[in-house]
Design an enzyme around this catalytic site. Structure first.
Site, PDB file in Angstrom:
ATOM      1  N   GLU A 202       5.715  27.265  21.596  1.00 48.83           N
ATOM      2  CA  GLU A 202       5.452  26.660  20.336  1.00 48.83           C
ATOM      3  C   GLU A 202       4.242  26.369  20.023  1.00 48.83           C
ATOM      4  O   GLU A 202       3.751  26.552  18.767  1.00 48.83           O
ATOM      5  CB  GLU A 202       6.472  25.361  20.243  1.00 48.83           C
ATOM      6  CG  GLU A 202       7.738  25.904  20.319  1.00 48.83           C
ATOM      7  CD  GLU A 202       8.763  24.638  20.709  1.00 48.83           C
ATOM      8  OE1 GLU A 202       8.319  23.569  21.363  1.00 48.83           O
ATOM      9  OE2 GLU A 202      10.052  24.996  21.377  1.00 48.83           O
TER      10      GLU A 202
ATOM     11  N   LYS B  20      19.310  22.407  23.582  1.00 53.14           N
ATOM     12  CA  LYS B  20      18.208  23.121  24.158  1.00 53.14           C
ATOM     13  C   LYS B  20      17.867  22.549  25.285  1.00 53.14           C
ATOM     14  O   LYS B  20      17.234  22.998  26.250  1.00 53.14           O
ATOM     15  CB  LYS B  20      17.214  22.937  23.226  1.00 53.14           C
ATOM     16  CG  LYS B  20      15.553  23.624  23.476  1.00 53.14           C
ATOM     17  CD  LYS B  20      14.764  23.439  22.240  1.00 53.14           C
ATOM     18  CE  LYS B  20      13.636  24.156  22.466  1.00 53.14           C
ATOM     19  NZ  LYS B  20      12.538  23.990  21.348  1.00 53.14           N
TER      20      LYS B  20
ATOM     21  N   ASP C  97       2.621  18.182  20.055  1.00 53.93           N
ATOM     22  CA  ASP C  97       3.984  18.518  19.455  1.00 53.93           C
ATOM     23  C   ASP C  97       5.027  17.569  19.963  1.00 53.93           C
ATOM     24  O   ASP C  97       5.371  17.543  21.117  1.00 53.93           O
ATOM     25  CB  ASP C  97       4.111  19.964  19.817  1.00 53.93           C
ATOM     26  CG  ASP C  97       5.503  20.550  19.438  1.00 53.93           C
ATOM     27  OD1 ASP C  97       6.261  19.393  18.624  1.00 53.93           O
ATOM     28  OD2 ASP C  97       5.882  21.608  19.154  1.00 53.93           O
TER      29      ASP C  97
ATOM     30  N   ASP D  39      11.870  29.063  14.972  1.00 50.86           N
ATOM     31  CA  ASP D  39      11.678  27.947  16.082  1.00 50.86           C
ATOM     32  C   ASP D  39      13.164  27.501  16.626  1.00 50.86           C
ATOM     33  O   ASP D  39      13.863  26.776  15.490  1.00 50.86           O
ATOM     34  CB  ASP D  39      10.894  27.025  15.106  1.00 50.86           C
ATOM     35  CG  ASP D  39      10.698  25.716  15.740  1.00 50.86           C
ATOM     36  OD1 ASP D  39      11.142  25.499  16.912  1.00 50.86           O
ATOM     37  OD2 ASP D  39      10.214  24.645  15.257  1.00 50.86           O
TER      38      ASP D  39
END
Ligand code: AMP
Length: 614
Positions: A150, A73, A172, A10
């Site tokens: 994800e 990211k 999430d 992840d």
């Protein structure tokens, strides 16, 4: 020979996690060299040229803030560069350092080498972002088995692939992104039916609210804005995040930052008390802003909150009580917190990696969907959808188009993404030309346009002249693609304009039909005019001219009336011709159907009338 392992990673905005599936088929998160189960996604370049990753990088970030890179990211898939000591680093290079550290630490723990990995990304990552994620893995020396979403990984971690007929929401909220996905699970298949979110919303924004609160109070008291002092600001961020985390379990947090700055009078210290109630008042709108995407995802999946069997909480921010309360108000049920929200995604990625490498011995299929409709511009500027929104990927679909003009030797394929009926009102992904089409009357050439979206969500568009076999294609470069906020905006806009767009579409289609009718009549008159009685011929001719004039003037009412009349007259003409000896049916029938060549601005076109290729 060293034993080889596959892992799931992840690669998070704030934290990254690596996990594997043990020989007994249970999964395990692998702690890093510092003993932590999550690794801060922070990379720092020391003054001596050493590259420091993770917690040590985060810790020294205060002193070395302009040589420290966090939240890389958010930059994935962009041209952004970090320049350190005269060398430019791409986001994928920076990310590769994070991956390399995690892999190295995991190799030390496992006592073998790690060659293959599944890496996760937010459901809404576009092609460029997915490509960049893949490249980061490759730069780190990994074979990236697959990039998976994800939320899909989270569902795997929760073991939901073993359930039947479940509708699941994955909520999430991590450090930098918010994703909500609706999954349907049954017969070992996990299907993402819809996704939504905001890839610019996460814990970092919550931290900023606390930082601003601290800095504003400090300024009121001391007249100094700590936000102008980079080092003080770093310390404020750390303290802000720490107190936010504490307030998930406590009602009050003490913040103490001695020697935060200095003035002519001497050093200044920051002392503050933040209560849970104050924190909640500072961030309530951020939490509330996740409601819209949840509702949109439900609407896209055609589900009500009461249809949902389970809500999985993923991402560190879901530990915040206010977030959990909001979820409860939407779904009237508690979110499932049975798996550590920081680790669920990596565990799911590990499970997927072991499935893909054949270790798991079971075949779970992961299905993701396209966030928006993909199509090409056709005659009159309409969008002809090729892959509809929310189609499971991987997918390959094609449609066959034709030309709009006689002897047209090239077409321009313009690729759009969006829900509006008029192509130009959508988001253009790119265009390319297919040249060298054999000269032929319009409607004769067959040009197959295919869209191929792979398991990583990367789109390949190809156009092929079925006559000559010539083809041309492009890979949709992510620079042109949209982030989730824009996607939501476009979907909303399409809904708002639906009525107008439908009317406009009908008008354009009518114009296209009229144009085709004019073309067919002209052809018949040219080839067989001498066999038609003079009065009928001149009536048809004058109606046809009027119709062409109405098309040019876009007078829809008149087009409609004239088409009806012209159709009547041309039928008479057809009847007459059929009575003739040697009548040729194909040649004589006027075409006013929808099988026609759309005309783009530069005269190039395609038309839909085709079959989907499986
Ligand atoms: P992730 O990206 O899933 O690692 O989530 C990281 C984010 O979750 C960061 O913004 C953390 O500050 C936040 N976070 C972690 N633990 C907690 C907690 N107990 N309460 C509130 N936020 C948390």
């Amino acid at each position: 020979m060293a034993k080889e392992f596959v892992v799931g990673i992840d690669l998070g905005t704030t934290n990254s996690v690596i996990a594997w599936v043990k020989p007994d088929k249970t999964s395990e998160v692998i702690a890093n060299a510092e003993g932590a189960r999550t690794t801060s996604s922070v990379v720092s370049f020391s003054k001596t040229g050493e590259i420091i990753v993770g917690e040590p990088a985060k810790r020294q970030a205060v002193l070395n803030s302009d040589r420290t890179i966090r939240s890389i990211k958010r930059k994935m898939g962009t041209d952004s560069k970090n320049s350190i000591d005269g060398k430019d680093y791409t986001p994928q290079e920076i990310s590769s350092y994070i991956l390399r550290k995690m892999v190295k630490d995991a190799e030390a723990y496992l006592g073998g080498t790690i060659k293959k990995a599944v890496i996760t990304c937010p459901a809404y990552f576009n092609d460029a972002q997915r490509q960049a994620t893949k490249e980061a893995g490759q730069i780190a020396g990994l074979e990236v088995l697959r990039i998976i979403n994800e939320p899909t990984a989270a569902a795997l971690a929760y073991g939901l692939d073993r359930k039947n007929d479940e509708k699941v929401v994955v909520y999430d909220l991590g450090g930098g992104t918010f994703d909500v996905s609706i999954l349907e699970i049954g017969d070992g298949v996990i299907q993402v039916v819809s996704t939504n979110g905001n890839n610019h919303l996460g814990g970092d924004d919550f931290d900023k609210r606390v930082v601003d609160w601290l800095a504003d109070n400090f300024k009121k008291e001391h007249g100094v804005d700590l936000r102008n002092d980079r080092q003080a600001l770093q310390r404020l961020y750390e303290a802000g995040e720490k107190s936010k985390i504490e307030l998930s379990t406590k009602m009050e947090a003490d913040i103490s930052l001695p020697f935060i700055t200095a003035t002519a009078e001497g050093p200044l210290h920051l002392e503050a008390k933040l209560t849970r109630a104050t924190l909640e008042s500072l961030v309530r709108d951020l939490v509330e802003s996740t409601r819209g995407p949840v509702e949109n995802a439900l609407r896209d999946a055609k589900l009500n909150p009461s249809d949902i069997n389970e809500v999985l909480l993923v991402g560190g921010m879901t530990r915040m009580p206010l977030v959990q309360q909001m979820i409860k108000t939407i779904f009237k049920k508690e979110g499932n917190k049975s798996i550590n929200p920081d680790e669920a995604v990596a565990v799911g990625a590990a499970i997927q990696s072991s499935i893909l490498s054949g270790e798991m011995g079971k075949d779970v299929v992961l299905v993701d969907v396209t966030p928006l409709t993909l199509g090409v511009e056709v005659k009159g500027g309409l969008l002809e959808p090729i892959i509809e929104r929310n189609t499971p990927i991987p997918v390959k679909k094609a449609k066959v188009f034709t030309t709009a003009e006689d002897n047209q030797t090239e077409v321009e394929v313009r690729v759009y993404q969006g829900e509006r009926k008029i192509a130009s009102q959508n988001h253009m992904l790119g265009s390319f030309r297919l040249v060298g089409i054999m000269p032929a009357p319009r409607n004769i050439p067959q040009i197959e346009v295919s869209f191929d979206i792979d398991t990583d969500g990367i789109v390949n568009v190809n156009a092929k002249d079925l006559g000559t076999g010539k083809e041309q294609g492009m890979v949709v470069t992510g620079r042109n693609k949209l982030d989730p906020t824009e996607i939501n905006k476009m979907v909303e806009e399409a809904k708002r304009n639906e009525e107008d767009d439908n009317r406009r579409k009908q008008e354009i289609e009518m114009k296209n039909q009229a144009d085709n009718l004019v073309y067919s009549i002209e052809k018949i008159l040219k080839e067989n005019g001498d066999k038609i009685p003079g009065d009928l011929r001149s009536k048809v001719e004058s109606l046809k001219n009027d119709l062409r004039d109405a098309v040019n003037k876009e007078n829809i009412q008149r087009i409609k009336a004239l088409m009806e009349e012209l159709n009547q007259e041309s039928m008479k003409m057809g009847e007459y011709l059929y009575k003739q000896p040697n009548a040729n049916q194909d040649q004589q029938t006027p075409q006013n159907g929808d099988q026609n060549g759309p005309k783009t601005e530069d005269g190039n076109t395609y038309t839909a009338e085709y079959e989907d290729v499986k």
